[in-house]
Scaffold this active site. Structure first.
Site, short mmCIF file in Angstrom:
data_model
loop_
_atom_site.label_atom_id
_atom_site.label_comp_id
_atom_site.label_asym_id
_atom_site.label_seq_id
_atom_site.Cartn_x
_atom_site.Cartn_y
_atom_site.Cartn_z
N TYR A 110 0.88 -1.17 0.00
CA TYR A 110 0.00 0.00 0.00
C TYR A 110 0.92 1.23 0.00
O TYR A 110 1.32 1.75 1.04
CB TYR A 110 -0.96 -0.02 1.20
CG TYR A 110 -1.99 -1.13 1.13
CD1 TYR A 110 -2.23 -1.80 -0.06
CD2 TYR A 110 -2.74 -1.50 2.24
CE1 TYR A 110 -3.17 -2.82 -0.14
CE2 TYR A 110 -3.68 -2.52 2.17
CZ TYR A 110 -3.89 -3.17 0.98
OH TYR A 110 -4.82 -4.19 0.89
N HIS A 152 -1.00 -12.09 0.45
CA HIS A 152 -1.88 -11.14 -0.25
C HIS A 152 -2.70 -11.81 -1.34
O HIS A 152 -3.89 -11.51 -1.52
CB HIS A 152 -1.02 -10.00 -0.84
CG HIS A 152 -1.76 -8.71 -0.95
ND1 HIS A 152 -1.19 -7.49 -0.68
CD2 HIS A 152 -3.03 -8.43 -1.31
CE1 HIS A 152 -2.08 -6.52 -0.86
NE2 HIS A 152 -3.20 -7.08 -1.26
N PRO A 184 -15.57 -3.45 0.91
CA PRO A 184 -16.95 -3.73 1.32
C PRO A 184 -17.96 -2.71 0.79
O PRO A 184 -19.15 -2.99 0.75
CB PRO A 184 -16.88 -3.66 2.86
CG PRO A 184 -15.73 -2.76 3.15
CD PRO A 184 -14.73 -3.04 2.06
N LEU A 185 -17.43 -1.54 0.39
CA LEU A 185 -18.33 -0.50 -0.12
C LEU A 185 -18.28 -0.43 -1.64
O LEU A 185 -18.78 0.51 -2.24
CB LEU A 185 -17.94 0.85 0.49
CG LEU A 185 -18.03 0.87 2.03
CD1 LEU A 185 -17.33 2.09 2.60
CD2 LEU A 185 -19.48 0.82 2.48
N GLY A 186 -17.66 -1.42 -2.24
CA GLY A 186 -17.58 -1.47 -3.68
C GLY A 186 -16.31 -0.88 -4.24
O GLY A 186 -16.12 -0.85 -5.46
N1 NAP Z 1 -6.69 -8.23 -0.06
C1 NAP Z 1 -6.84 -7.54 -1.18
O1 NAP Z 1 -6.50 -7.98 -2.28
C2 NAP Z 1 -7.46 -6.17 -1.07
C3 NAP Z 1 -7.86 -5.48 -2.22
C4 NAP Z 1 -8.46 -4.23 -2.07
C5 NAP Z 1 -8.64 -3.70 -0.80
N2 NAP Z 1 -8.21 -4.38 0.31
C6 NAP Z 1 -8.40 -3.85 1.69
O2 NAP Z 1 -9.77 -3.51 1.83
C7 NAP Z 1 -9.87 -2.16 2.27
C8 NAP Z 1 -11.14 -1.52 1.77
O3 NAP Z 1 -11.18 -1.52 0.36
P1 NAP Z 1 -11.18 -0.17 -0.48
O4 NAP Z 1 -10.57 0.89 0.35
O5 NAP Z 1 -10.58 -0.47 -1.79
O6 NAP Z 1 -12.71 0.07 -0.79
P2 NAP Z 1 -14.02 0.40 0.08
O7 NAP Z 1 -13.75 0.25 1.52
O8 NAP Z 1 -15.11 -0.38 -0.54
O9 NAP Z 1 -14.28 1.92 -0.28
C9 NAP Z 1 -13.42 2.90 0.22
C10 NAP Z 1 -13.89 4.27 -0.16
O10 NAP Z 1 -15.22 4.49 0.30
C11 NAP Z 1 -15.35 5.80 0.80
N3 NAP Z 1 -16.08 5.70 2.07
C12 NAP Z 1 -15.80 4.87 3.09
N4 NAP Z 1 -16.70 5.00 4.08
C13 NAP Z 1 -17.56 5.96 3.67
C14 NAP Z 1 -18.71 6.54 4.27
N5 NAP Z 1 -19.14 6.13 5.46
N6 NAP Z 1 -19.36 7.53 3.56
C15 NAP Z 1 -18.91 7.93 2.36
N7 NAP Z 1 -17.83 7.40 1.76
C16 NAP Z 1 -17.17 6.43 2.40
C17 NAP Z 1 -13.97 6.35 1.07
O11 NAP Z 1 -13.89 7.62 0.42
P3 NAP Z 1 -12.79 8.70 0.89
O12 NAP Z 1 -11.51 8.15 0.46
O13 NAP Z 1 -13.21 9.93 0.17
O14 NAP Z 1 -12.90 8.84 2.39
C18 NAP Z 1 -13.03 5.30 0.52
O15 NAP Z 1 -12.06 5.77 -0.37
C19 NAP Z 1 -8.60 -1.52 1.73
O16 NAP Z 1 -8.32 -0.30 2.39
C20 NAP Z 1 -7.60 -2.60 1.99
O17 NAP Z 1 -7.20 -2.59 3.35
C21 NAP Z 1 -7.65 -5.62 0.19
#
Ligand code: NAP
Length: 288
Positions: free
Chosen positions: A55, A129, A210-212
């Site tokens: 990251y 990973h 989790p939020l897409g």
């Molecule tokens: N193992 C793997 O291969 C893998 C792959 C992808 C991700 N991950 C892990 O999963 C985590 C989550 O995935 P992600 O960050 O890609 O996607 P996500 O959690 O689905 O979406 C994150 C985005 O949603 C917005 N958000 C979050 N909470 C919100 C709320 N309550 N209201 C409005 N907007 C909101 C944020 O915007 P802002 O940035 O504007 O705050 C953020 O950038 C990552 O951080 C990482 O740790 C793992």
């Protein structure tokens, strides 16, 4: 915040964790903002932070997210329960690309680097990973088992895996968590049996994106299935999605990411929401 078991033999953690990736990849905020986001998350009761050595922006920046978390933990004035930091090895970022590299010697070197970046003697949860198509899966898992025997990592987790791969890994080392993509818009882990198998085994299912993910999450407030439910609960559509995930199985721990303090806090508060069966079904039936 309500708690859930991280996995067999591992402690309870907050039902909603924090995915720290957006604080260190392209589009990342200033480091001082990143520290504030992590502090706000911890203040809201989150006790699980997910990271990875990759990251960061590219191979020259490896460990950025882990160093940021270490800095935030050292400067946090909160007196809450201890925080569990999970990290991962098995990918590389040449010229900013995301590529597999889960050769045993690379995993061991990555783990040493992560120990330094996190400034700890032992990493609480170390996750593969993703399986590397160029490396036999058992060799990558074997490296994690060895790191555990050496006392460098406490618990072993996997990510981006199938039920067969989890079973294969379990024959070599106890598996505490599985981190796969899971949201109402990406339900493969529910359909392919990974959630069910992990629940049977007591393995924590860390639901990533989790939020897409970065793009799709922005459309949630306008979503016709989520809008009325959010209004009824006086909550954000994002929080409703997280509540839906928590209701799918008792071993699911969503790890939403955020760059903004208000988003991180809003997501943590979703653990307090409880959806009715009809509301859950409405989201089940929605075409996203
Ligand atoms: N193992 C793997 O291969 C893998 C792959 C992808 C991700 N991950 C892990 O999963 C985590 C989550 O995935 P992600 O960050 O890609 O996607 P996500 O959690 O689905 O979406 C994150 C985005 O949603 C917005 N958000 C979050 N909470 C919100 C709320 N309550 N209201 C409005 N907007 C909101 C944020 O915007 P802002 O940035 O504007 O705050 C953020 O950038 C990552 O951080 C990482 O740790 C793992």
């Amino acid at each position: 915040m309500q708690t859930r078991s991280l996995g067999p033999g591992a402690p309870l953690v907050s039902a909603i964790g924090f995915g720290a990736m957006p604080l260190s990849i392209q589009g990342r905020p200033d480091e001082s903002v990143g520290v504030r986001v992590i502090h706000a998350t911890l203040d809201a009761g989150v006790t699980l932070i997910d990271s990875a050595n990759v990251y960061c922006l590219d191979n020259g920046d490896i460990g950025h997210n882990e160093r940021l978390i270490a800095r935030a933990l050292k400067s946090w004035s909160g007196a809450g329960p201890s925080v569990l930091v999970a990290t991962k090895g098995g990918l590389a970022r040449p010229q900013g690309r995301w590529e597999s590299d889960a050769r045993p010697e690379r995993l061991k070197r990555a783990c040493e680097h992560s120990l330094k970046a996190l400034d700890v003697d032992c990493i609480a949860l170390y996750q593969l990973h993703a399986p590397d198509p160029q490396v036999p899966f058992v060799e990558s898992v074997g490296a994690l088992a060895e790191l555990q025997r050496e006392g460098k990592i406490r618990w072993v987790g996997l990510s981006n895996v199938s039920v067969d791969q989890i079973k294969q890994a379990q024959s070599m080392v106890p598996i505490v968590t599985v981190q796969n993509r899971l949201s109402p818009f990406a339900r493969q882990a529910l359909d392919d049996g990974v959630v069910r198998y992990c629940a049977e085994q007591g393995i924590g299912l860390l639901a990533f994106a989790p939020l897409g993910g970065a793009g799709l999450n922005k459309t949630l407030p306008q979503n016709p299935a989520l809008q009325p439910i959010a209004k009824r609960h006086s909550a954000s559509a994002h929080a409703i999605v997280l509540a839906w995930l928590l209701a799918q199985a008792s071993n699911i721990i969503p790890i939403p990411g955020a760059r903004a303090v208000e988003h991180a806090v809003d997501s943590a508060r979703a653990a307090e929401l409880s959806l009715s069966e009809a509301e859950r079904e409405a989201i089940d039936q929605a075409c996203f």
